[in-house]
Design a protein around this motif. Sequence first.
Motif, PDB file in Angstrom:
ATOM      1  N   PRO A 157      26.033  24.094  36.044  1.00  0.00           N
ATOM      2  CA  PRO A 157      24.789  24.268  35.275  1.00  0.00           C
ATOM      3  C   PRO A 157      24.800  25.567  34.470  1.00  0.00           C
ATOM      4  N   GLY A 158      24.485  25.458  33.195  1.00  0.00           N
ATOM      5  CA  GLY A 158      24.420  26.621  32.342  1.00  0.00           C
ATOM      6  C   GLY A 158      25.755  27.164  31.880  1.00  0.00           C
ATOM      7  N   LYS A 159      26.836  26.477  32.227  1.00  0.00           N
ATOM      8  CA  LYS A 159      28.172  26.943  31.844  1.00  0.00           C
ATOM      9  C   LYS A 159      28.892  25.896  31.010  1.00  0.00           C
ATOM     10  N   GLU A 160      29.919  26.341  30.317  1.00  0.00           N
ATOM     11  CA  GLU A 160      30.714  25.423  29.516  1.00  0.00           C
ATOM     12  C   GLU A 160      31.681  24.640  30.419  1.00  0.00           C
ATOM     13  N   ARG A 161      32.082  23.477  29.925  1.00  0.00           N
ATOM     14  CA  ARG A 161      33.066  22.686  30.657  1.00  0.00           C
ATOM     15  C   ARG A 161      34.399  23.430  30.646  1.00  0.00           C
ATOM     16  N   GLU A 162      35.056  23.459  31.807  1.00  0.00           N
ATOM     17  CA  GLU A 162      36.332  24.160  31.906  1.00  0.00           C
ATOM     18  C   GLU A 162      37.367  23.252  32.557  1.00  0.00           C
ATOM     19  N   GLN A 163      38.637  23.463  32.186  1.00  0.00           N
ATOM     20  CA  GLN A 163      39.692  22.680  32.794  1.00  0.00           C
ATOM     21  C   GLN A 163      39.970  23.207  34.187  1.00  0.00           C
ATOM     22  N   VAL A 164      40.165  22.282  35.112  1.00  0.00           N
ATOM     23  CA  VAL A 164      40.475  22.634  36.494  1.00  0.00           C
ATOM     24  C   VAL A 164      41.968  22.456  36.758  1.00  0.00           C
ATOM     25  N   THR A 219      54.482  17.311  35.582  1.00  0.00           N
ATOM     26  CA  THR A 219      54.221  18.736  35.370  1.00  0.00           C
ATOM     27  C   THR A 219      52.736  19.009  35.527  1.00  0.00           C
ATOM     28  N   THR A 220      52.414  20.034  36.314  1.00  0.00           N
ATOM     29  CA  THR A 220      51.018  20.335  36.605  1.00  0.00           C
ATOM     30  C   THR A 220      50.604  21.693  36.057  1.00  0.00           C
ATOM     31  N   ASN A 221      49.316  21.856  35.849  1.00  0.00           N
ATOM     32  CA  ASN A 221      48.758  23.155  35.508  1.00  0.00           C
ATOM     33  C   ASN A 221      47.399  23.284  36.178  1.00  0.00           C
ATOM     34  N   TYR A 222      47.045  24.513  36.511  1.00  0.00           N
ATOM     35  CA  TYR A 222      45.806  24.789  37.235  1.00  0.00           C
ATOM     36  C   TYR A 222      45.079  25.975  36.628  1.00  0.00           C
ATOM     37  N   ALA A 223      43.766  25.949  36.736  1.00  0.00           N
ATOM     38  CA  ALA A 223      42.979  27.132  36.424  1.00  0.00           C
ATOM     39  C   ALA A 223      43.264  28.187  37.494  1.00  0.00           C
ATOM     40  N   ASP A 224      43.244  29.443  37.090  1.00  0.00           N
ATOM     41  CA  ASP A 224      43.526  30.520  38.038  1.00  0.00           C
ATOM     42  C   ASP A 224      42.565  30.485  39.225  1.00  0.00           C
ATOM     43  N   SER A 225      41.336  30.067  38.981  1.00  0.00           N
ATOM     44  CA  SER A 225      40.308  30.098  40.021  1.00  0.00           C
ATOM     45  C   SER A 225      40.550  29.091  41.143  1.00  0.00           C
ATOM     46  N   VAL A 226      41.433  28.104  40.909  1.00  0.00           N
ATOM     47  CA  VAL A 226      41.654  27.078  41.925  1.00  0.00           C
ATOM     48  C   VAL A 226      43.093  27.059  42.445  1.00  0.00           C
TER      49      VAL A 226
END
Length: 121
Positions: free
Chosen positions: A41-48, A56-63
Amino acid sequence: QVQLVESGGGLVQPGGSLRLSCVASGSIFSVIYMGWYRQAPGKEREQVAGITSGGTTNYADSVKGRFTISRDNAKNTVYLQMNSLKPEDTAVYYCNAVIRPTAAHPRYNYWGQGTQVTVSS
């Protein structure tokens, strides 16, 4: 017509786990990429996280270190295993896929309807 249907969201306590699934169905020639995004809520959509057809995989630093993305190419399905969940992981999670519907078509970007993940005690 291509559809993405997510499942597996819900309410979980901090430190808990959830597994999201997303199935792509319809006219599908090839699935090039599948991934997960989230929007709080109140934030932009971000890739996880994302995964190519080659794995090949990629991840957000937060996860990183907590979430794992995988896919079953035969079933056109992508999974997101979420461990050690935190309250800040609370969001609507959206499945995303880049798909060629037929050999005669270019690739298109598709979205699921979203599934709510709430991390709270």
